[in-house]
Design an enzyme around this catalytic site. Sequence first.
Site, PDB file in Angstrom:
ATOM      1  CG  HIS A  28     -31.530  40.589 -36.742  1.00 51.71           C
ATOM      2  ND1 HIS A  28     -30.828  39.536 -37.292  1.00 51.71           N
ATOM      3  CD2 HIS A  28     -32.141  41.232 -37.761  1.00 51.71           C
ATOM      4  CE1 HIS A  28     -30.987  39.546 -38.600  1.00 51.71           C
ATOM      5  NE2 HIS A  28     -31.782  40.559 -38.909  1.00 51.71           N
ATOM      6  NE  ARG A  29     -33.284  37.453 -39.805  1.00 54.06           N
ATOM      7  CZ  ARG A  29     -32.498  36.915 -40.721  1.00 54.06           C
ATOM      8  NH1 ARG A  29     -32.205  35.617 -40.657  1.00 54.06           N
ATOM      9  NH2 ARG A  29     -31.987  37.643 -41.696  1.00 54.06           N
ATOM     10  CD  GLU A  69     -35.889  42.236 -38.194  1.00 55.04           C
ATOM     11  OE1 GLU A  69     -36.046  42.264 -39.430  1.00 55.04           O
ATOM     12  OE2 GLU A  69     -35.441  41.231 -37.591  1.00 55.04           O
ATOM     13  CG  ASP A 123     -37.585  39.008 -41.124  1.00 60.40           C
ATOM     14  OD1 ASP A 123     -37.097  40.018 -41.632  1.00 60.40           O
ATOM     15  OD2 ASP A 123     -36.990  38.308 -40.272  1.00 60.40           O
ATOM     16  CG  HIS A 151     -35.165  36.224 -43.106  1.00 61.51           C
ATOM     17  ND1 HIS A 151     -34.454  35.758 -44.197  1.00 61.51           N
ATOM     18  CD2 HIS A 151     -34.818  37.534 -42.975  1.00 61.51           C
ATOM     19  CE1 HIS A 151     -33.718  36.719 -44.688  1.00 61.51           C
ATOM     20  NE2 HIS A 151     -33.922  37.817 -43.972  1.00 61.51           N
ATOM     21  CD  GLU A 199     -36.841  42.977 -43.596  1.00 61.54           C
ATOM     22  OE1 GLU A 199     -36.434  42.767 -44.758  1.00 61.54           O
ATOM     23  OE2 GLU A 199     -36.139  42.781 -42.586  1.00 61.54           O
ATOM     24  CE  LYS A 220     -37.189  39.227 -45.992  1.00 63.34           C
ATOM     25  NZ  LYS A 220     -35.865  39.894 -45.777  1.00 63.34           N
ATOM     26  CG  ASP A 227     -28.087  37.823 -35.136  1.00 66.80           C
ATOM     27  OD1 ASP A 227     -29.194  38.266 -35.506  1.00 66.80           O
ATOM     28  OD2 ASP A 227     -27.165  37.555 -35.942  1.00 66.80           O
TER      29      ASP A 227
END
Length: 238
Positions: free
Chosen positions: A6-7, A33, A35, A48, A110, A112, A230
């Site tokens: 995640h990120r 992943e 953003d 993000h 993702e 945004k 994370d």
Amino acid sequence: MYIYAHRGFSGEYPENTMIAFQRAYELGVDGIELDIQMTKDGELVVIHDECIERTTDGIGHVKDFSFRQLRQLDAGGWFHPRFAGERIPALAEVLDWLSDQKRSIILNIELKNGIIHYDGMEEKLLTLLHSYRSWRHHIVCSSFSIGSLYRIHQIDPHVNKAMLVEGSQCDVLDFAYAINVKEIHGDWNFLVSQKGEEASKKVGICVYTVNDKFLLHELINRDVKAVMTDFPNHMIKE
């Protein structure tokens, strides 16, 4: 069950930076992943928040800076002084880096494009993706914005898309079918809701953000396709 960072490896490295992606890749994750937002000169950048102050030493909105201005900011020192000097990556930089790796993984992008509307973001993203070979099998475009997913579908209906949800949403499957969404990415509350249980029988379910190893075992029993975490180092060991 797939493990997505995640990120990037954001539990131990500054989120959405190249070092976080590199370390996640080295762990052997199945996917990363990230953003994207868009600068005032139209560059897709990996960050993000719509505002830059949480994860850089700057102040303001991403949309009000050029890419060159954003690259001058420190995107690592906020996490720990040893990461000072990390920069906000361009999405193209991440794609170039992944193209050079020997092992293929999934990249979940993702968009945004909800709180602030970035006109033309979807077109810019797909134009960029089409410049890379064999991207279709390794890229998933996700968003909380229904409009953003719909625009992607209009431009290229064959793009792998994921619908992001939080809690229980009564029309989630109807919309997913309408634009050929193959995955729904939801939180734990969505997964255990009636709509979540129904959706898990029809499409792939990815659960975010799973940092509890005990929860991971519960998700394995529920036949979840993937989790975002994370701390991929903890989850891969399980």
